[in-house]
Write a protein that holds these residues in place. Structure first.
Motif, PDB file in Angstrom:
ATOM      1  N   UNK A  71       0.652  -1.115  -0.075  1.00 45.18           N
ATOM      2  CA  UNK A  71      -0.018   0.098  -0.063  1.00 45.18           C
ATOM      3  C   UNK A  71       0.844   1.097   0.143  1.00 45.18           C
ATOM      4  N   UNK A  72       1.970   1.028   0.534  1.00 42.92           N
ATOM      5  CA  UNK A  72       2.863   2.412   0.603  1.00 42.92           C
ATOM      6  C   UNK A  72       4.381   2.129   0.293  1.00 42.92           C
ATOM      7  N   UNK A  73       5.048   3.109  -0.732  1.00 43.92           N
ATOM      8  CA  UNK A  73       6.252   2.988  -0.807  1.00 43.92           C
ATOM      9  C   UNK A  73       7.222   4.243  -0.210  1.00 43.92           C
ATOM     10  N   UNK A  74       8.464   4.068  -0.245  1.00 41.23           N
ATOM     11  CA  UNK A  74       9.419   4.907   0.219  1.00 41.23           C
ATOM     12  C   UNK A  74      10.532   4.979  -0.810  1.00 41.23           C
ATOM     13  N   UNK A  75      10.675   6.031  -1.716  1.00 39.88           N
ATOM     14  CA  UNK A  75      11.765   5.964  -2.575  1.00 39.88           C
ATOM     15  C   UNK A  75      12.744   6.589  -1.901  1.00 39.88           C
ATOM     16  N   UNK A  76      13.968   6.154  -1.907  1.00 42.48           N
ATOM     17  CA  UNK A  76      15.073   6.757  -1.183  1.00 42.48           C
ATOM     18  C   UNK A  76      15.900   7.311  -2.045  1.00 42.48           C
ATOM     19  N   UNK A  77      16.452   8.543  -1.274  1.00 43.40           N
ATOM     20  CA  UNK A  77      17.408   9.479  -2.226  1.00 43.40           C
ATOM     21  C   UNK A  77      18.841   8.671  -1.839  1.00 43.40           C
ATOM     22  N   UNK A  78      19.566   9.161  -2.753  1.00 48.68           N
ATOM     23  CA  UNK A  78      21.133   8.607  -3.010  1.00 48.68           C
ATOM     24  C   UNK A  78      21.993  10.071  -3.188  1.00 48.68           C
ATOM     25  N   UNK A  79      21.433  10.902  -3.592  1.00 44.47           N
ATOM     26  CA  UNK A  79      21.995  12.208  -3.739  1.00 44.47           C
ATOM     27  C   UNK A  79      21.293  13.656  -3.733  1.00 44.47           C
ATOM     28  N   UNK A  80      21.722  14.390  -2.630  1.00 47.37           N
ATOM     29  CA  UNK A  80      20.971  15.428  -2.387  1.00 47.37           C
ATOM     30  C   UNK A  80      20.763  16.532  -3.564  1.00 47.37           C
ATOM     31  N   UNK A  81      21.679  16.300  -4.463  1.00 43.39           N
ATOM     32  CA  UNK A  81      21.586  17.163  -5.536  1.00 43.39           C
ATOM     33  C   UNK A  81      20.602  17.100  -6.571  1.00 43.39           C
ATOM     34  N   UNK A  82      20.203  15.619  -6.524  1.00 48.89           N
ATOM     35  CA  UNK A  82      19.352  15.081  -7.331  1.00 48.89           C
ATOM     36  C   UNK A  82      17.891  14.954  -6.726  1.00 48.89           C
ATOM     37  N   UNK A  83      17.841  15.515  -5.651  1.00 55.89           N
ATOM     38  CA  UNK A  83      16.490  15.485  -4.608  1.00 55.89           C
ATOM     39  C   UNK A  83      15.339  15.763  -5.339  1.00 55.89           C
ATOM     40  N   UNK A  84      15.383  17.031  -6.300  1.00 61.40           N
ATOM     41  CA  UNK A  84      14.038  17.378  -6.934  1.00 61.40           C
ATOM     42  C   UNK A  84      13.584  16.097  -7.823  1.00 61.40           C
ATOM     43  N   UNK A  85      14.321  15.172  -8.419  1.00 58.14           N
ATOM     44  CA  UNK A  85      13.688  14.177  -9.194  1.00 58.14           C
ATOM     45  C   UNK A  85      13.209  13.366  -8.142  1.00 58.14           C
ATOM     46  N   UNK A  86      13.697  12.908  -7.235  1.00 52.94           N
ATOM     47  CA  UNK A  86      12.923  11.974  -5.983  1.00 52.94           C
ATOM     48  C   UNK A  86      11.717  12.521  -5.527  1.00 52.94           C
ATOM     49  N   UNK A  87      12.054  13.782  -5.154  1.00 53.83           N
ATOM     50  CA  UNK A  87      10.666  14.362  -4.902  1.00 53.83           C
ATOM     51  C   UNK A  87       9.424  14.472  -5.706  1.00 53.83           C
ATOM     52  N   UNK A  88       9.695  14.709  -6.925  1.00 52.54           N
ATOM     53  CA  UNK A  88       8.726  14.934  -7.962  1.00 52.54           C
ATOM     54  C   UNK A  88       7.916  13.492  -8.126  1.00 52.54           C
ATOM     55  N   UNK A  89       8.859  12.450  -8.023  1.00 41.84           N
ATOM     56  CA  UNK A  89       8.110  11.179  -8.086  1.00 41.84           C
ATOM     57  C   UNK A  89       7.210  10.960  -6.845  1.00 41.84           C
ATOM     58  N   UNK A  90       7.737  11.368  -5.660  1.00 44.84           N
ATOM     59  CA  UNK A  90       6.870  11.222  -4.406  1.00 44.84           C
ATOM     60  C   UNK A  90       5.601  12.135  -4.651  1.00 44.84           C
ATOM     61  N   UNK A  91       5.795  13.274  -5.170  1.00 50.96           N
ATOM     62  CA  UNK A  91       4.515  13.962  -5.368  1.00 50.96           C
ATOM     63  C   UNK A  91       3.497  13.478  -6.500  1.00 50.96           C
ATOM     64  N   UNK A  92       3.990  12.702  -7.448  1.00 55.05           N
ATOM     65  CA  UNK A  92       3.021  12.104  -8.610  1.00 55.05           C
ATOM     66  C   UNK A  92       2.002  11.126  -7.884  1.00 55.05           C
ATOM     67  N   UNK A  93       2.629  10.266  -6.905  1.00 49.97           N
ATOM     68  CA  UNK A  93       1.830   9.264  -6.522  1.00 49.97           C
ATOM     69  C   UNK A  93       1.177   9.600  -4.784  1.00 49.97           C
ATOM     70  N   UNK A  94      -0.018   9.372  -4.697  1.00 46.12           N
ATOM     71  CA  UNK A  94      -0.321   9.584  -3.381  1.00 46.12           C
ATOM     72  C   UNK A  94       0.199   8.598  -2.276  1.00 46.12           C
ATOM     73  N   UNK A  95       0.493   7.491  -2.718  1.00 45.78           N
ATOM     74  CA  UNK A  95       0.970   6.339  -1.880  1.00 45.78           C
ATOM     75  C   UNK A  95       2.501   6.343  -1.922  1.00 45.78           C
ATOM     76  N   UNK A  96       3.311   7.144  -2.579  1.00 44.39           N
ATOM     77  CA  UNK A  96       4.665   7.161  -2.568  1.00 44.39           C
ATOM     78  C   UNK A  96       5.318   8.302  -1.711  1.00 44.39           C
ATOM     79  N   UNK A  97       6.314   8.234  -0.630  1.00 40.24           N
ATOM     80  CA  UNK A  97       6.740   9.058   0.154  1.00 40.24           C
ATOM     81  C   UNK A  97       8.354   8.895  -0.421  1.00 40.24           C
ATOM     82  N   UNK A  98       9.177   9.889   0.423  1.00 41.97           N
ATOM     83  CA  UNK A  98      10.568   9.838  -0.106  1.00 41.97           C
ATOM     84  C   UNK A  98      11.399  10.282   1.145  1.00 41.97           C
ATOM     85  N   UNK A  99      12.959  10.263   0.873  1.00 42.84           N
ATOM     86  CA  UNK A  99      13.730  10.925   1.806  1.00 42.84           C
ATOM     87  C   UNK A  99      14.915  11.700   1.262  1.00 42.84           C
TER      88      UNK A  99
END
Length: 264
Positions: free
Chosen positions: A31-59
């Motif tokens: 029901x829930x997924x956490x997509x994990x960051x590996x580079x702060x400089x690419x955080x906007x990409x990870x964050x955009x994915x989490x924003x796209x799906x209600x059930x996805x969060x990020x670090x």
């Protein structure tokens, strides 16, 4: 419901079918997924994915492999980025002496920076530990003496001593598809000794697909197979294990809204 507490949906492996991957996870009861960051400089990409799906969060954070290229990341920056409503954790950060892709002193410095961010925000630190058990344990003990912080030892494949240290300091232990491998008897023995209220499951997708998919690309739906082996290992039903690991997830990742709260 199951939770995949650690995957990497931003990786190229999912570029062309991310929607389908997230949908298959839901169909498998994840029901829930956490997509994990590996580079702060690419955080906007990870964050955009989490924003796209209600059930996805990020670090937000820097993997130890990237500690040299992001040696300028500060705790203040991590704290500020973590204010985004979809950011529920810090990391992944830690020590990796298997590949040694960054100098060990820079890995340690980055690790401590992330610990400080976790301490200041109250968000859990996602810890990567590979072939560095003693140093990870030493840093955790030293930093815990400066003030408590929540954390999870992700994709656990270390020895029993680090598992004990993690639990003693209030941390959680997350198991990946490695738990299902034929030669993972020692790891399954460690899992038996972890208190049930400290257990989580994950995929670390696209890596480490569990049996029967070993050798193929991993994806969040497959966390169900790891959870089934964990259930057998600790002597509980799959349903009980799903309930326990999900409840542990919400206790640790306090910022994540439960599905019932989102639909209310």
């Amino acid at each position: 419901m199951l939770v995949d507490s650690h995957c990497h949906l931003d990786f190229p492996d999912f570029e062309n079918e991310r929607d389908e991957v997230v949908a298959r996870a839901g169909e498998a009861g994840v029901g829930l997924l956490v997509t994990i960051a590996t580079r702060v400089r690419k955080f906007p990409v990870v964050c955009a994915i989490a924003e796209r799906y209600d059930n996805v969060w990020c670090t937000v954070g820097t993997h130890p492999h990237n500690a040299a290229e992001e040696s300028d990341v500060t705790a203040e920056e991590l704290v500020n980025l973590s204010e985004h409503p979809k950011v529920v954790g810090i990391g992944e950060a830690g020590l990796d002496y298997f590949y040694d892709r960054a100098p060990r002193d820079l890995q340690a410095r980055s690790f401590r920076t992330h610990i400080e961010a976790a301490r200041r925000t109250g968000l859990p630190l996602v810890i990567h530990a590979r072939d560095a058990d003693d140093d990870v344990a030493a840093i955790l003990r030293e930093e815990a003496g400066r003030g408590a912080f929540p954390f999870i030892l992700h994709c656990f494949s270390s020895g029993p001593a680090l598992a004990r240290t993690g639990v003693e300091l209030g941390g959680y232990i997350s198991f990946s598809g490695i738990l299902t491998f034929k030669k993972s008897d020692a790891l399954r023995e460690i899992a038996k000794g972890i208190p049930h209220d400290r257990l989580l499951v994950e995929t670390d997708a696209p890596y480490l697909a569990p049996v029967p998919f070993r050798g193929k690309r991993n994806e969040p739906a497959y966390v169900a197979h790891t959870a089934a082996v964990l259930a057998e290992t600790i002597g509980l039903s799959p349903e009980e294990t799903a309930a326990i690991t999900s409840e542990n997830f919400f206790r640790l990742f306090k910022k994540v809204q439960r599905p019932s709260m989102r639909s209310a």
